[in-house]
Scaffold this motif. Sequence first.
Motif, PDB file in Angstrom:
ATOM      1  N   LEU A  76      -8.432 -15.337   5.621  1.00  0.00           N
ATOM      2  CA  LEU A  76      -9.649 -15.283   6.415  1.00  0.00           C
ATOM      3  C   LEU A  76      -9.899 -13.840   6.819  1.00  0.00           C
ATOM      4  N   GLY A  77     -11.173 -13.466   6.941  1.00  0.00           N
ATOM      5  CA  GLY A  77     -11.438 -12.097   7.353  1.00  0.00           C
ATOM      6  C   GLY A  77     -12.855 -11.875   7.833  1.00  0.00           C
ATOM      7  N   LEU A 110      -8.001 -10.305   4.803  1.00  0.00           N
ATOM      8  CA  LEU A 110      -8.502 -10.548   3.455  1.00  0.00           C
ATOM      9  C   LEU A 110      -8.781  -9.225   2.748  1.00  0.00           C
ATOM     10  N   ASN A 111      -9.438  -8.296   3.430  1.00  0.00           N
ATOM     11  CA  ASN A 111      -9.694  -6.980   2.841  1.00  0.00           C
ATOM     12  C   ASN A 111      -8.402  -6.282   2.454  1.00  0.00           C
ATOM     13  N   ARG A 112      -7.416  -6.347   3.351  1.00  0.00           N
ATOM     14  CA  ARG A 112      -6.138  -5.679   3.089  1.00  0.00           C
ATOM     15  C   ARG A 112      -5.434  -6.270   1.877  1.00  0.00           C
ATOM     16  N   VAL A 113      -5.465  -7.585   1.763  1.00  0.00           N
ATOM     17  CA  VAL A 113      -4.823  -8.225   0.617  1.00  0.00           C
ATOM     18  C   VAL A 113      -5.544  -7.867  -0.683  1.00  0.00           C
ATOM     19  N   ASN A 132     -13.672 -15.741   3.360  1.00  0.00           N
ATOM     20  CA  ASN A 132     -12.337 -16.285   3.131  1.00  0.00           C
ATOM     21  C   ASN A 132     -11.979 -16.200   1.656  1.00  0.00           C
ATOM     22  N   GLY A 133     -10.785 -16.626   1.332  1.00  0.00           N
ATOM     23  CA  GLY A 133     -10.336 -16.603  -0.060  1.00  0.00           C
ATOM     24  C   GLY A 133      -9.065 -17.423  -0.209  1.00  0.00           C
TER      25      GLY A 133
END
Length: 447
Positions: free
Chosen positions: A240-241, A248-251, A382-383
């Motif tokens: 989630l982000g 999410l951005n970091r991943v 999200n992802g």
Amino acid sequence: MPSLFKRSLLPKLRSFPLTADAVTFLSGAAEFRRCLLEKIASATRRIYIVALYLQQDEAGQEILDALHAAKQARPELDVVVVVDWLRAQRGLIGAGKQPGNSAWYQEMTRTHASEVPVYGVPVQTRELFGVLHLKGFVIDDCVIYSGASLNNVYLHKFDKYRYDRYHLLQNRDLADSMQHLVQHGLVASKAVHRLDLPNLPTTRSLRNDIGDLRSRLKHAVYDTTQGTTDKSGLSVSPLLGVGKNNPLNRVICELIASAQQQLTICTPYFNLPLAVIREVNRALARGVKIDIVVGDKTANDFYIPPSEPFKVISALPYLYEISLRRFAKRHQRNIDSGQLNLHLWLDGDNTYHLKGMWIDQRYTLLTGNNLNPRAFRLDLENGLLIDDPKGELQAPRRTELAQIFQHTRRIERFQDLQTLPDYPTGVAKFLKRVSRVRIERLLYRIL
């Protein structure tokens, strides 16, 4: 796999174990529509629909009718629809003044004996600065994940379709986690109200509640306490982000940084955030083969044919092409060597809406994130990250990629892409004007 980040999230992600037969790839929008209707009709416990919008058209009516029918047949069913608050209360862009989908939701509730609540989530006080961009439908213990919203073109109801990705994941823990976030992180908020009931509060009156909701969402995560940190087998991690530097951005950036052999990226709007550009450049420097698939400007959902009157929104596909051309020019040497492959998707007058990543032969990211500055800063995204260390999903993975590449052509030279003199008069005039007053950079950040 070692990470290049000092505070890496990737090795610490908790995930839910999967079996290969619990993951199904759907081949197109029409199959997605059929599957969704079948799942709704056969649901026994819960149906949670989360989308940017549920449109008042034939396909949207079909979905909402199916939800009411399921609820009427099984009153004990927990049925919830969640859409963006602001998007639901305006008409289509360029279609003049319209009441929006909320009026239709209210009429459906008024005329049906069954109750299907439609909740509006205000991620911001203005749509321009953030919308609900979460994806994933929970039906019993199945998660149906796609970047698609719900209308005729996304569901291929008639002749045209908008191409996306479509996956089914049969996993109770994942379904529970995604439902919990919607139920407790969104619907329970004071900022969230039912759109299918009359006398809606004004957005202005909700300003404080919206601010509180956004603050809470910046720290919200999916509940993965039933998951594991074991990375030895097939698994899925929900992410989630919202806002700058979110998980999410970091991943996403860590995944690109982890690529050693091959990386594939899909985005409908080529306007990569600086953090992503940096990691892509580093990946090229270490020899990673990269494929990026974007839609041709005429396959963009904002594209308006030159024969129609100019609207400001119609300049967006050209802005994205300008961005892609600049990127291709900087990396022409990598294109010439075959290390970098830029692919344009085009299939008649259909449109392209794919997003996601494939990293080496291990990771697959399902997401609605457009990999642009807006997604990285403004929208609630999200992802689902699928980790496949043993290669159990290689066959369906290859099938999906082959289908995506079926309607693409490779850009051989940056000169293959058009420039300002080639554009329609209205578009060229507008782009010259915004370039002169230097608001082009601002447009790239919010659109």
